[in-house]
Design a protein around this motif. Structure first.
Motif, short mmCIF file in Angstrom:
data_model
loop_
_atom_site.label_atom_id
_atom_site.label_comp_id
_atom_site.label_asym_id
_atom_site.label_seq_id
_atom_site.Cartn_x
_atom_site.Cartn_y
_atom_site.Cartn_z
N MET A 126 -23.68 0.70 -36.37
CA MET A 126 -24.87 1.10 -37.11
C MET A 126 -26.14 0.87 -36.30
N THR A 127 -26.09 -0.09 -35.40
CA THR A 127 -27.22 -0.29 -34.51
C THR A 127 -27.38 0.89 -33.58
N ASP A 128 -26.23 1.46 -33.15
CA ASP A 128 -26.27 2.63 -32.28
C ASP A 128 -26.53 3.92 -33.04
N HIS A 129 -26.43 3.87 -34.37
CA HIS A 129 -26.66 5.04 -35.21
C HIS A 129 -27.69 4.69 -36.28
N PRO A 130 -28.96 4.53 -35.90
CA PRO A 130 -29.99 4.08 -36.83
C PRO A 130 -30.23 5.03 -38.01
N TRP A 131 -29.80 6.28 -37.87
CA TRP A 131 -30.01 7.25 -38.95
C TRP A 131 -29.26 6.85 -40.23
N VAL A 132 -28.19 6.02 -40.07
CA VAL A 132 -27.43 5.60 -41.25
C VAL A 132 -28.30 4.75 -42.17
N GLY A 133 -29.08 3.84 -41.58
CA GLY A 133 -29.99 3.02 -42.38
C GLY A 133 -31.01 3.88 -43.12
N TRP A 134 -31.54 4.88 -42.41
CA TRP A 134 -32.47 5.80 -43.04
C TRP A 134 -31.79 6.53 -44.20
N ALA A 135 -30.56 6.98 -43.98
CA ALA A 135 -29.84 7.74 -45.01
C ALA A 135 -29.62 6.90 -46.26
N LEU A 136 -29.21 5.64 -46.08
CA LEU A 136 -28.98 4.76 -47.22
C LEU A 136 -30.26 4.54 -48.02
N GLY A 137 -31.34 4.27 -47.31
CA GLY A 137 -32.62 4.07 -47.98
C GLY A 137 -33.11 5.31 -48.70
N ILE A 138 -32.92 6.47 -48.07
CA ILE A 138 -33.34 7.73 -48.68
C ILE A 138 -32.57 8.00 -49.97
N VAL A 139 -31.27 7.77 -49.95
CA VAL A 139 -30.44 8.03 -51.13
C VAL A 139 -30.85 7.12 -52.30
N VAL A 140 -31.05 5.83 -52.02
CA VAL A 140 -31.43 4.89 -53.09
C VAL A 140 -32.79 5.27 -53.67
N ALA A 141 -33.77 5.52 -52.79
CA ALA A 141 -35.11 5.87 -53.27
C ALA A 141 -35.10 7.19 -54.02
N LEU A 142 -34.31 8.16 -53.55
CA LEU A 142 -34.26 9.46 -54.21
C LEU A 142 -33.66 9.35 -55.61
N CYS A 143 -32.63 8.54 -55.77
CA CYS A 143 -32.01 8.35 -57.09
C CYS A 143 -33.02 7.78 -58.08
N VAL A 144 -33.77 6.77 -57.64
CA VAL A 144 -34.77 6.16 -58.52
C VAL A 144 -35.88 7.16 -58.82
#
Length: 235
Positions: A134-152
């Motif tokens: 996940m350190t080599d694929h930082p977009w995953v962190g962005w994706a997780l945060g985007i999904v949580v914020a979008l749901c709320v």
């Protein structure tokens, strides 16, 4: 602290098979970092600017959080001023019935992006898995945060019109103020006491569930009225 870590290593060495479990002092920081990221992302779903401002201020004036170099802009004075101005506008616009609908439509793009940014900035993504993937694929962190914020955000934007209509706009500023307060408290808790984020997320889910049920019941009651022919009362 040293004795606690030594005990944790001894326990893991005695009770775990090498390569199967992570040491406790590796698991706990990862768990807390993940809760921090989830709490900040959920907070961004309610108000995009509050968690960014909280993270930026704490990073600039305290040692509570150390921002990765790519997110150092959050602690920049000019960036903090710009976010504060945007927050002031958001606080005003979101408390005016009808105007808040337009604001929510615009924030559909802003809040998820803010959720992804604060999740990644909290270093939560890198802590979730210790393989370095996940350190080599930082977009995953962005994706997780985007999904949580979008749901709320989607829940908030879907429920607000019903509240506005049901209270003739009178309840709009009170609901908005409650959302802002929860966003602020959740941001601080996520950074200072991440273990409590679980409780906040449960409360947030329950509130969202109850409000969503309320919206669905109201729509079911309105459907028969819309389907009634205009001349149904004439024989």
């Amino acid at each position: 602290m040293t004795s606690w870590r030594s005990a944790a290593r001894t326990t893991c060495t005695a009770g775990c098979v090498r390569g199967t479990f992570l040491p406790l002092d590796d698991v706990l920081p990862g768990m807390f970092a993940t809760l921090t990221g989830l709490g900040l992302s959920a907070s961004a779903g309610l108000n995009a600017y509050i968690p960014i401002l909280v993270v930026g201020l704490l990073a600039r004036f305290t040692d509570v959080i150390a921002l990765p170099h790519q997110f150092a802009w959050m602690g920049n004075g000019w960036a903090l001023t710009a976010v504060a101005v945007l927050l002031a506008a958001e606080v005003v616009l979101d408390k005016v019935a009808v105007v808040d609908h337009v604001n929510d439509a615009i924030q559909t793009f802003v809040r998820p992006a803010a959720g992804g940014a604060v999740f990644a900035a909290s270093n939560a993504a890198a802590r979730i898995d210790h393989s370095g993937w996940m350190t080599d694929h930082p977009w995953v962190g962005w994706a997780l945060g985007i999904v949580v914020a979008l749901c709320v955000h989607v829940t908030k934007a879907g429920v607000r019109p019903v509240i506005n209509v049901g209270t003739v706009g009178v309840g709009t500023p009170f609901v908005s103020a409650a959302e802002d307060a929860m966003s602020l408290v959740m941001s601080l808790v996520a950074l200072l006491i991440p273990a409590l984020v679980i409780l906040f997320l449960i409360v947030l889910v329950l509130i969202g569930w109850r409000l969503t049920r309320m919206v669905r019941k109201r729509r079911r009651r309105e459907k028969p009225m819309r389907r009634t022919p205009s001349g149904a009362g004439h024989s």
